[in-house]
Design a protein around this motif. Sequence first.
Motif, PDB file in Angstrom:
ATOM      1  N   ALA A 100     -36.118  45.736  47.561  1.00  0.00           N
ATOM      2  CA  ALA A 100     -37.121  46.199  46.599  1.00  0.00           C
ATOM      3  C   ALA A 100     -38.248  46.943  47.308  1.00  0.00           C
ATOM      4  O   ALA A 100     -38.735  47.979  46.817  1.00  0.00           O
ATOM      5  N   ARG A 101     -38.654  46.428  48.463  1.00  0.00           N
ATOM      6  CA  ARG A 101     -39.692  47.128  49.223  1.00  0.00           C
ATOM      7  C   ARG A 101     -39.195  48.488  49.708  1.00  0.00           C
ATOM      8  O   ARG A 101     -39.957  49.479  49.693  1.00  0.00           O
ATOM      9  N   ALA A 102     -37.945  48.560  50.133  1.00  0.00           N
ATOM     10  CA  ALA A 102     -37.394  49.835  50.600  1.00  0.00           C
ATOM     11  C   ALA A 102     -37.328  50.846  49.462  1.00  0.00           C
ATOM     12  O   ALA A 102     -37.661  52.031  49.650  1.00  0.00           O
ATOM     13  N   ALA A 103     -36.911  50.397  48.286  1.00  0.00           N
ATOM     14  CA  ALA A 103     -36.854  51.308  47.136  1.00  0.00           C
ATOM     15  C   ALA A 103     -38.251  51.788  46.752  1.00  0.00           C
ATOM     16  O   ALA A 103     -38.451  52.966  46.414  1.00  0.00           O
ATOM     17  N   ARG A 104     -39.238  50.901  46.856  1.00  0.00           N
ATOM     18  CA  ARG A 104     -40.614  51.273  46.531  1.00  0.00           C
ATOM     19  C   ARG A 104     -41.148  52.282  47.562  1.00  0.00           C
ATOM     20  O   ARG A 104     -41.864  53.225  47.211  1.00  0.00           O
ATOM     21  N   GLY A 134     -40.084  55.851  46.972  1.00  0.00           N
ATOM     22  CA  GLY A 134     -40.642  56.531  45.811  1.00  0.00           C
ATOM     23  C   GLY A 134     -40.066  56.117  44.476  1.00  0.00           C
ATOM     24  O   GLY A 134     -40.345  56.772  43.467  1.00  0.00           O
ATOM     25  N   ALA A 135     -39.272  55.054  44.427  1.00  0.00           N
ATOM     26  CA  ALA A 135     -38.717  54.602  43.153  1.00  0.00           C
ATOM     27  C   ALA A 135     -39.828  54.027  42.279  1.00  0.00           C
ATOM     28  O   ALA A 135     -40.749  53.363  42.771  1.00  0.00           O
ATOM     29  N   THR A 136     -39.745  54.290  40.995  1.00  0.00           N
ATOM     30  CA  THR A 136     -40.734  53.753  40.057  1.00  0.00           C
ATOM     31  C   THR A 136     -40.474  52.276  39.813  1.00  0.00           C
ATOM     32  O   THR A 136     -39.398  51.738  40.153  1.00  0.00           O
ATOM     33  N   ASN A 137     -41.445  51.608  39.210  1.00  0.00           N
ATOM     34  CA  ASN A 137     -41.287  50.188  38.895  1.00  0.00           C
ATOM     35  C   ASN A 137     -40.114  49.957  37.936  1.00  0.00           C
ATOM     36  O   ASN A 137     -39.371  48.982  38.082  1.00  0.00           O
ATOM     37  N   PHE A 138     -39.969  50.857  36.970  1.00  0.00           N
ATOM     38  CA  PHE A 138     -38.864  50.729  36.020  1.00  0.00           C
ATOM     39  C   PHE A 138     -37.525  50.866  36.730  1.00  0.00           C
ATOM     40  O   PHE A 138     -36.575  50.120  36.458  1.00  0.00           O
ATOM     41  N   GLN A 139     -37.415  51.811  37.652  1.00  0.00           N
ATOM     42  CA  GLN A 139     -36.171  51.987  38.395  1.00  0.00           C
ATOM     43  C   GLN A 139     -35.874  50.785  39.281  1.00  0.00           C
ATOM     44  O   GLN A 139     -34.709  50.368  39.404  1.00  0.00           O
ATOM     45  N   ILE A 140     -36.889  50.217  39.890  1.00  0.00           N
ATOM     46  CA  ILE A 140     -36.678  49.039  40.743  1.00  0.00           C
ATOM     47  C   ILE A 140     -36.183  47.864  39.903  1.00  0.00           C
ATOM     48  O   ILE A 140     -35.263  47.132  40.313  1.00  0.00           O
ATOM     49  N   LEU A 180     -32.307  43.882  38.383  1.00  0.00           N
ATOM     50  CA  LEU A 180     -31.449  43.400  37.293  1.00  0.00           C
ATOM     51  C   LEU A 180     -30.013  43.127  37.731  1.00  0.00           C
ATOM     52  O   LEU A 180     -29.453  42.082  37.387  1.00  0.00           O
ATOM     53  N   PRO A 181     -29.361  44.020  38.507  1.00  0.00           N
ATOM     54  CA  PRO A 181     -27.995  43.684  38.953  1.00  0.00           C
ATOM     55  C   PRO A 181     -27.932  42.431  39.810  1.00  0.00           C
ATOM     56  O   PRO A 181     -26.913  41.721  39.800  1.00  0.00           O
TER      57      PRO A 181
END
Length: 330
Positions: free
Chosen positions: A219-223, A226-232, A238-239
């Motif tokens: 989650a930190r890597a995705a953030r 540049g991933a948005t909160n909704f995308q994270i 969710l998966p």
Amino acid sequence: MLNALFGIMLACIGVGLFRLRRKALWRDAFRRLYQRQSAKISIAVIAIYISIGALDSVGWKDPATGNFRSVIDRVFQRENERTYSAPMAVMTTGEPIPHNLAAKHIFGTDGTGEDVLYQALKGCRTALIIGGLTSGLVTPLAIILGMPAGYFGKRVDDAAQFFAAVLDSIPSILMLVAIMLVLGRGLAQLCIALGITTWVGLFRIVRAETMKHRDREYARAARALGATNFQIMTRHILPNITPLIVIGVTLRFSGLVLAEAVLSYLQIGVEPGTGSWGNMIDGARLELARDPIVWWNLLAATSALFVLVLAFNILGDALRDAIDVRLRSS
């Protein structure tokens, strides 16, 4: 309408299982699940119930009466007997002068001469619709409220927790009775009432798991990328919490089926004309005071209910053992 809902529910389950089998984690989990004899038996039992429910949803209009008659209705299409008859009996029961039966009945007949096995089979579709449709209402609600509460915390979490705590502080049976008195008796109304009163437990599971995963490395890597909160939340968290959601829904399915039986017994569940194990149990409670005792109506309903609930409980435990990495490692 209900037949269409049952078909849509089966289609959604089939599509969901097909999509899950394409993922490596779920393929491995299904492989371990099929290795357990108890899981295979429970799946076979549930498949039988689903097949009976499907046969009770498929049919066509009777040209003579214009009424819809399912395959189950047509298989058991015969004239009712005069009155009670014991299982596999050839004569009626409880009459001063017993009369011959038109056919043999495996589970006997009730006071109106209707086949008890036919009534028990008609209850399968009702139980599956209540469990499936209510789960379909509860799961999105728990995810929509639980994930933002666990991910953002603070005021969002406080608001969601307050709402859940208020609902959870009211006794479920009292809220169910109040909602059913407002909405009226019916299958759709009962699903709505059960959905309103049973989503809190799954909501807390989703919230707790989201709080645990929001600070994980992925989650930190995705953030950081540049991933948005909704995308994270939707693409990453969710998966990872879906297995626990599936386990929770499976284990709660049996509780929803039992709730229908209890509410129908209290005469605030489904309508009297709808095939329901709760209605059968309600109709059989006074028959136990007869002489001779009419026990087979109650036995058929409780046996059908017991087998389905037991199968879902065993399947839920097997799913938890197959999916949960901590249990496998121990």
